[in-house]
Design an enzyme around this catalytic site. Structure first.
Site, short mmCIF file in Angstrom:
data_model
loop_
_atom_site.label_atom_id
_atom_site.label_comp_id
_atom_site.label_asym_id
_atom_site.label_seq_id
_atom_site.Cartn_x
_atom_site.Cartn_y
_atom_site.Cartn_z
N VAL A 124 -1.58 -3.57 -1.87
CA VAL A 124 -1.96 -2.20 -2.25
C VAL A 124 -1.59 -1.30 -1.00
O VAL A 124 -1.49 -1.78 0.17
CB VAL A 124 -3.38 -2.21 -2.32
CG1 VAL A 124 -3.79 -2.85 -3.74
CG2 VAL A 124 -4.31 -2.64 -1.26
N TRP A 148 -5.72 -9.32 -5.02
CA TRP A 148 -6.68 -8.31 -5.09
C TRP A 148 -7.30 -8.29 -6.57
O TRP A 148 -6.60 -8.58 -7.54
CB TRP A 148 -6.19 -6.90 -5.00
CG TRP A 148 -5.74 -6.69 -3.56
CD1 TRP A 148 -4.42 -6.71 -3.20
CD2 TRP A 148 -6.28 -6.45 -2.54
NE1 TRP A 148 -4.18 -6.45 -1.92
CE2 TRP A 148 -5.57 -6.34 -1.39
CE3 TRP A 148 -7.69 -6.20 -2.10
CZ2 TRP A 148 -5.92 -6.14 -0.30
CZ3 TRP A 148 -8.19 -5.71 -0.75
CH2 TRP A 148 -7.10 -5.74 0.10
N VAL A 180 0.94 -9.74 -2.88
CA VAL A 180 0.52 -8.88 -3.82
C VAL A 180 -0.29 -7.71 -2.73
O VAL A 180 -1.25 -8.07 -2.36
CB VAL A 180 -0.41 -9.54 -4.82
CG1 VAL A 180 -1.02 -8.18 -5.59
CG2 VAL A 180 0.32 -10.34 -5.73
N TYR A 192 -2.41 -4.32 14.34
CA TYR A 192 -2.22 -5.59 13.49
C TYR A 192 -1.40 -6.55 14.43
O TYR A 192 -1.74 -7.94 14.46
CB TYR A 192 -1.22 -5.22 12.36
CG TYR A 192 -2.29 -4.75 11.02
CD1 TYR A 192 -2.97 -5.91 10.35
CD2 TYR A 192 -2.51 -3.53 10.82
CE1 TYR A 192 -3.69 -5.42 9.23
CE2 TYR A 192 -3.36 -3.11 9.93
CZ TYR A 192 -3.87 -3.98 8.98
OH TYR A 192 -4.79 -3.60 8.00
N CYS A 214 -8.14 -0.82 2.77
CA CYS A 214 -6.99 -1.09 3.52
C CYS A 214 -6.49 0.20 3.85
O CYS A 214 -6.48 1.15 3.04
CB CYS A 214 -5.98 -1.49 2.27
SG CYS A 214 -4.23 -1.28 2.80
#
Length: 340
Positions: free
Chosen positions: A117, A82, A115, A180, A49
């Site tokens: 990161v 994750w 969720v 993106y 990421c």
């Protein structure tokens, strides 16, 4: 890393990055209830990421390895978020959990968002503190100073913050998030606009960096970290997977030299895992790549070739010094590194 689909002014589906729902800050004075404290928190990341990679690089440059422990998630997610399948028994050895979602649930039951990161978790309670990827690295640079290593660089110098903020805003809109918007576009016009903005900004950045070694000032700052994490992934995933293919990064002499300069700087390239990056994007984004096939290329050996950016001057760490060796348990496996 979390995104949603929304509607643009014409009612069409468009890519939108979700705001961080948990935006508490860990500060020197603990005003949000979370004071800076060595050993109390755990940084959860995926090396795949780009948003999480910012925090990994900042933590290493600032020498916070002993103060803020690191959990590395499997690059392949499942429907439970994750997961810690890289660790023995598939459980994080410090938090004792199998999925990052467990820390989210400990903070807020039935949390409706994704969720994501990077995430910082309070070890004693097991509760999520923050997933605010925009603020985490700024706070590491400015609120955690008492725990910085000797010789740590100033990644967000006060006298340059207005310029850094402006550069980062443009890079975020057109480059970090732009890839993106292109990759997850659902119609031709949306894709074309995102792609045009992306390459216009890259061309502008190439011109800016043709006469200076770093984006702002003569040392590495937060702005360089944020641009690097997109550029280092560009040819490996964004060029093909996200259709950002007007040209490859290796075809722009300035940007290719700039990103190699950073990659070869301690704290940058030694955190990059190309294996995790490629497997995550090509295997998790099944809507874009339904076969899950991971390409063999590109050739990574060029990352270690001379860049000659020293000729522009600049001092990577300012009055400070490079970080020390990577801790043994945080080294990137050979499969994720380029070889000569």
């Amino acid at each position: 890393m979390n995104a949603t689909a929304g509607n643009d002014a014409y009612g069409r589906k468009s890519f939108k990055r979700s705001k961080s729902h948990f935006a508490d800050r860990i500060t020197t004075d603990g005003r949000d209830g979370w004071p800076v404290e060595a050993g109390r928190y755990r940084l959860v990341v995926s090396r795949a990421c780009p948003w999480a990679s910012r925090a990994v690089i900042s933590r290493r440059l600032l020498g916070l390895e002993d103060a803020l422990s690191l959990a590395i998630a499997d690059p392949i997610q499942d429907d439970r978020s994750w997961r810690f399948t890289l660790d023995p028994d598939g459980r994080d050895p410090v938090l004792g959990i199998r999925f990052l979602s467990e820390a989210y649930d400990a903070r807020e039951t039935d949390y409706p968002g994704g969720v994501s990161v990077p995430a910082i978790v309070d070890v004693p309670s097991g509760r999520l503190v923050t997933n605010d990827f925009q603020q985490i690295t700024l706070d590491l640079a400015t609120e955690w100073t008492a725990l910085h290593r000797d010789g740590a660089p100033d990644l967000y110098p006060a006298r340059l913050r207005d310029e850094i903020d402006e550069v980062m805003r443009e890079v975020y809109e057109d480059v970090n998030n732009g890839v993106y918007r292109a990759g997850f576009a659902t119609d031709q016009e949306e894709y074309a606009e995102a792609c045009r903005r992306l390459f216009r900004r890259l061309e502008f950045l190439s011109q800016r960096l043709s006469r200076r070694r770093y984006l702002v000032g003569d040392t590495i700052t937060e702005a360089d970290i944020r641009l690097f994490t997109t550029l280092v992934r560009f040819d490996a995933v964004y060029h093909g997977h996200f259709k950002c293919n007007r040209w490859k990064l290796t075809e722009d002499q300035v940007l290719w030299a700039y990103v190699r300069d950073l990659y070869q700087t301690p704290g940058f390239g030694d955190t990059v895992d190309f294996d995790h990056i490629k497997r995550h994007y090509y295997q998790v984004h099944t809507g874009i790549n339904p076969t899950g096939i991971v390409p063999l290329g590109p050739d990574l050996s060029g990352w270690l070739t001379p860049h000659s950016r020293e000729e522009l001057g600049g001092r990577p760490f300012g009055d400070g010094s490079p970080p020390g060796p990577v801790p043994e348990n945080e080294r990137v496996p050979a499969a994720g590194r380029p070889h000569t």
